[in-house]
Scaffold this motif. Structure first.
Motif: not given
Length: 219
Positions: A75-76, A80-81, A140-143
């Motif tokens: 999600n950097n 994100q952009k 985003f959901q992180e693994a």
């Protein structure tokens, strides 16, 4: 795809769907090579040249370096952009586009209703659906485990940022050879390549360049 360092006489021909290796047995040279590559990507110098079909590629646009699965940020700001751009593209077409005016009207009605309950009127601006989307904190959901963190990051960067080459440093500290083979096959479907920088060989590597400790043998 090729990654070349003329000064060090290193020429790496990448194979898609396979794990590519650069093995440097000297710890001193190993860290120097990684440092030089990081600087070359950051400053866009010609110490390392990335190319595909004879076309020189801008490294910071098409190459990413992975140091550890737990340092990856899906999600950097760049991701994100690109994510918001993709979302806005979806919103502005088809049925989603027809819903925008309804959503904006409902929010405006809500704010006006709140305004009527206030002792003093307040002003507000409601012009861009993008601001509403941003306020939803979409991410985003992180693994959690190492393999899925790397796989998730690579797939997202390949699709959203068009990264072509992922350079992993000492990744075999975290992933098995079988997991790396699976990873290479999967990201090959995304049109991307994987290069592993290691300082020891284990005899299972197929597509590799090896520089031994005395620096006089390149395989």
């Amino acid at each position: 795809m090729k990654l070349v360092n003329g000064n060090r006489q290193i020429a790496l021909e990448m194979k898609q769907g396979e794990v590519n290796y650069l093995i440097i047995e000297s710890v001193y040279e190993f860290r120097n090579v990684i440092n030089e590559l990081c600087i070359s990507v950051r400053d866009d110098t010609e110490d390392w040249i990335l190319s595909e079909r004879e076309e020189i590629l801008k490294k910071d646009s098409f190459l990413d370096i992975i140091f550890s699965p737990w340092m990856l940020d899906i999600n950097n700001r760049k991701i994100q952009k690109a994510l918001f751009k993709r979302i806005m593209g979806i919103i502005q077409q088809g049925e989603q586009n027809s819903l925008i005016s309804t959503v904006m009207s409902e929010i405006q009605f809500f704010l006006n209703d709140v305004n009527n309950e206030m002792p003093y009127e307040f002003d507000y601006e409601l012009e861009d659906i993008m601001e509403i989307v941003k306020a939803c904190n979409i991410h985003f959901q992180e693994a959690e485990d190492a393999l899925h963190r790397v796989y998730q990051y690579i797939r997202i960067c390949a699709e959203f940022l068009n990264i072509k080459l992922f350079v992993c440093t000492s990744i075999r500290n975290y992933l098995t050879d079988e997991e790396l083979d699976m990873l290479a096959r999967e990201i090959g479907y995304e049109g991307a390549y994987i290069l592993c920088l290691e300082n020891m060989e284990n005899g299972t590597e197929k597509n590799k360049v090896l520089i031994d400790k005395d620096l006089c043998r390149v395989v």
